[in-house]
Design a protein around this motif. Structure first.
Motif, short mmCIF file in Angstrom:
data_model
loop_
_atom_site.label_atom_id
_atom_site.label_comp_id
_atom_site.label_asym_id
_atom_site.label_seq_id
_atom_site.Cartn_x
_atom_site.Cartn_y
_atom_site.Cartn_z
N VAL A 152 0.90 -1.95 -0.30
CA VAL A 152 0.08 0.04 -0.27
C VAL A 152 0.71 1.38 -0.15
CG1 VAL A 152 -1.36 1.64 1.32
CG2 VAL A 152 -2.47 -1.17 0.97
N THR A 156 0.35 3.81 -1.89
CA THR A 156 -0.36 5.51 -2.00
C THR A 156 1.05 6.58 -1.73
OG1 THR A 156 -1.46 4.63 -1.53
CG2 THR A 156 -0.90 6.78 -0.38
N TYR A 159 1.70 7.69 -5.33
CA TYR A 159 0.46 9.14 -5.84
C TYR A 159 0.78 10.46 -5.16
CZ TYR A 159 -3.83 10.05 -6.22
OH TYR A 159 -4.89 10.13 -6.47
N LEU A 160 0.63 10.15 -4.03
CA LEU A 160 0.98 11.45 -3.11
C LEU A 160 1.60 12.19 -3.47
CD1 LEU A 160 -0.41 10.55 0.49
CD2 LEU A 160 -1.69 11.51 -0.99
#
Length: 393
Positions: A152, A156, A159-160
């Motif tokens: 994850v 994640t 992506y951020l």
């Protein structure tokens, strides 16, 4: 590295707001600035135990000491997990700010690696105290949770970085979320013998190999950015200089993983794949370990320079521990597969460096906890909204 703040224990000067309807008590206030980087202390402690137990030399009493250190890492994890849960429950504004800060968000990969390191330590050395069945059960739970969280984080956090973070230059901390799957790859083979023969064992081993590739290719994307930033932008801020040691993590851990695949493959995978893993461990591990030593010399020189210029203790000192520990286990694995005494003594020398670094980081951290300095707020932050550091699309 203008956009990456020095990684002090309190990197975000945000207002002391609390969740509406919750009256903050002393304990709630104490965890407001407890960021995800604290999991690095668990990782750094666990690797002292596992690397020591895996040394290719026999030292009387060392395994007992390693078991004690592993128990300490387990206790640290059991304290830190509920403390971080309190942080999320009572200080959601701070937790969200951490995710939106490019200097802090990558440290969410440390949660995965802390779970994996303690779980792997249970099978390597903790079983001496808690027994093999309990060690297998504990490692199974922590491996599953750590691997899921690591995957994850590996998705994640990038992506951020792409969508929300405002980033002007690369940082070594970018490696933290993408190296977490490599830790799973290195520690997963420990569970292979405890699975039913056949598909279960093959699936876990091949799955770990896939995690190896995932992390390795992502690391190859990040490393040129980090080195390019150093060459074009100059040395990092003093407090961030120890983070250069994070580059050793994927190097040492991937070498360790390659050796673990070679150890686990016989009897699990058919030929020629089992024999191929044995060759891969040496053909991959030797040149990567050579590059790790090159980076160790470069990062060490940068740290000495920063120290001469007044670098004091910061939580980034924990970067001296886990990455070096992975090089210890990588060198130890190569010693076993090549039979060369050079790798055996390299592992011993790196382990001595690891222990010294851990003692320094642990003593300063304990002193900061007793004094309250490491959990104190920024102190100078003025009430009001934090300047925007995000963009939307």
């Amino acid at each position: 590295m203008a956009s990456v703040a020095p990684l002090h224990p309190t990197p975000l000067p945000v207002p002391r707001a609390t969740t509406p309807g919750v009256r903050p008590g002393p304990r709630v206030r104490s965890v407001r600035h407890l960021g995800p980087h604290w999991y690095a202390s668990v990782m750094g402690t666990a690797i002292v135990a596992t690397a020591g137990a895996a040394l290719p030399v026999h030292v009387p009493g060392l395994r007992t000491v390693c078991a004690t250190v592993w128990a300490l890492s387990l206790a640290m994890l059991l304290v830190l997990l509920p403390a971080r849960a309190l942080h999320w429950v009572h200080h959601r504004d701070q937790a969200r700010a951490h995710l939106m800060d490019p200097a802090v968000a990558p440290f969410y990969g440390c949660l995965s690696m802390a779970l994996l390191a303690v779980g792997g330590g249970a099978l390597i050395v903790g079983r001496d105290w808690i027994g093999l069945p309990a060690a297998v059960a504990l490692d199974t739970v922590l491996f599953a949770a750590g691997t899921l969280i690591g995957l994850v984080a590996a998705v994640t956090v990038p992506y951020l970085m792409v969508v929300h973070h405002r980033i002007e230059s690369a940082s070594p901390v970018w490696l933290l979320p993408v190296v977490a799957p490599m830790v799973s790859a290195a520690l997963g083979p420990l569970l292979v013998p405890h699975l039913p023969p056949g598909q279960a064992r093959q699936t876990l081993l091949i799955g770990c190999y896939a995690l190896f590739g995932l992390s390795l290719l992502a690391t190859l994307l990040v490393l040129p950015l980090v080195f390019g930033r150093l060459v074009t932008g100059g040395p990092p801020p003093l407090a961030l200089t120890p983070a250069l040691f994070l580059v050793l993590g994927p190097l040492g851990q991937s070498t360790t993983a390659a050796n673990k695949f070679a150890d686990a493959a016989p009897g699990v995978l058919p030929e020629p794949y089992a024999q191929g893993f044995a060759a891969f461990a040496v053909l991959y591990g030797v040149p990567v370990m050579g590059f790790a030593l090159l980076w160790l010399a470069l990062a060490g020189a940068m740290v000495l320079r920063a120290r001469r210029r007044g670098m004091g203790f910061a939580m980034t000192f924990w970067a001296f521990t886990f990455p070096v520990g992975t090089c210890v286990t990588g060198a130890g694995g190569l010693a076993g597969h090549t039979g060369l005494a050079a790798f055996r003594w390299l592992a011993v020398g790196l382990y001595a460096l690891l222990v010294a670094a851990w003692l320094v980081a642990a003593l300063h951290t304990a002193r900061g906890l007793v004094s309250g300095a490491l959990l104190a707020g920024p102190g100078t932050a003025a009430p009001g909204p934090r300047p925007a550091t995000a963009r939307t699309r």
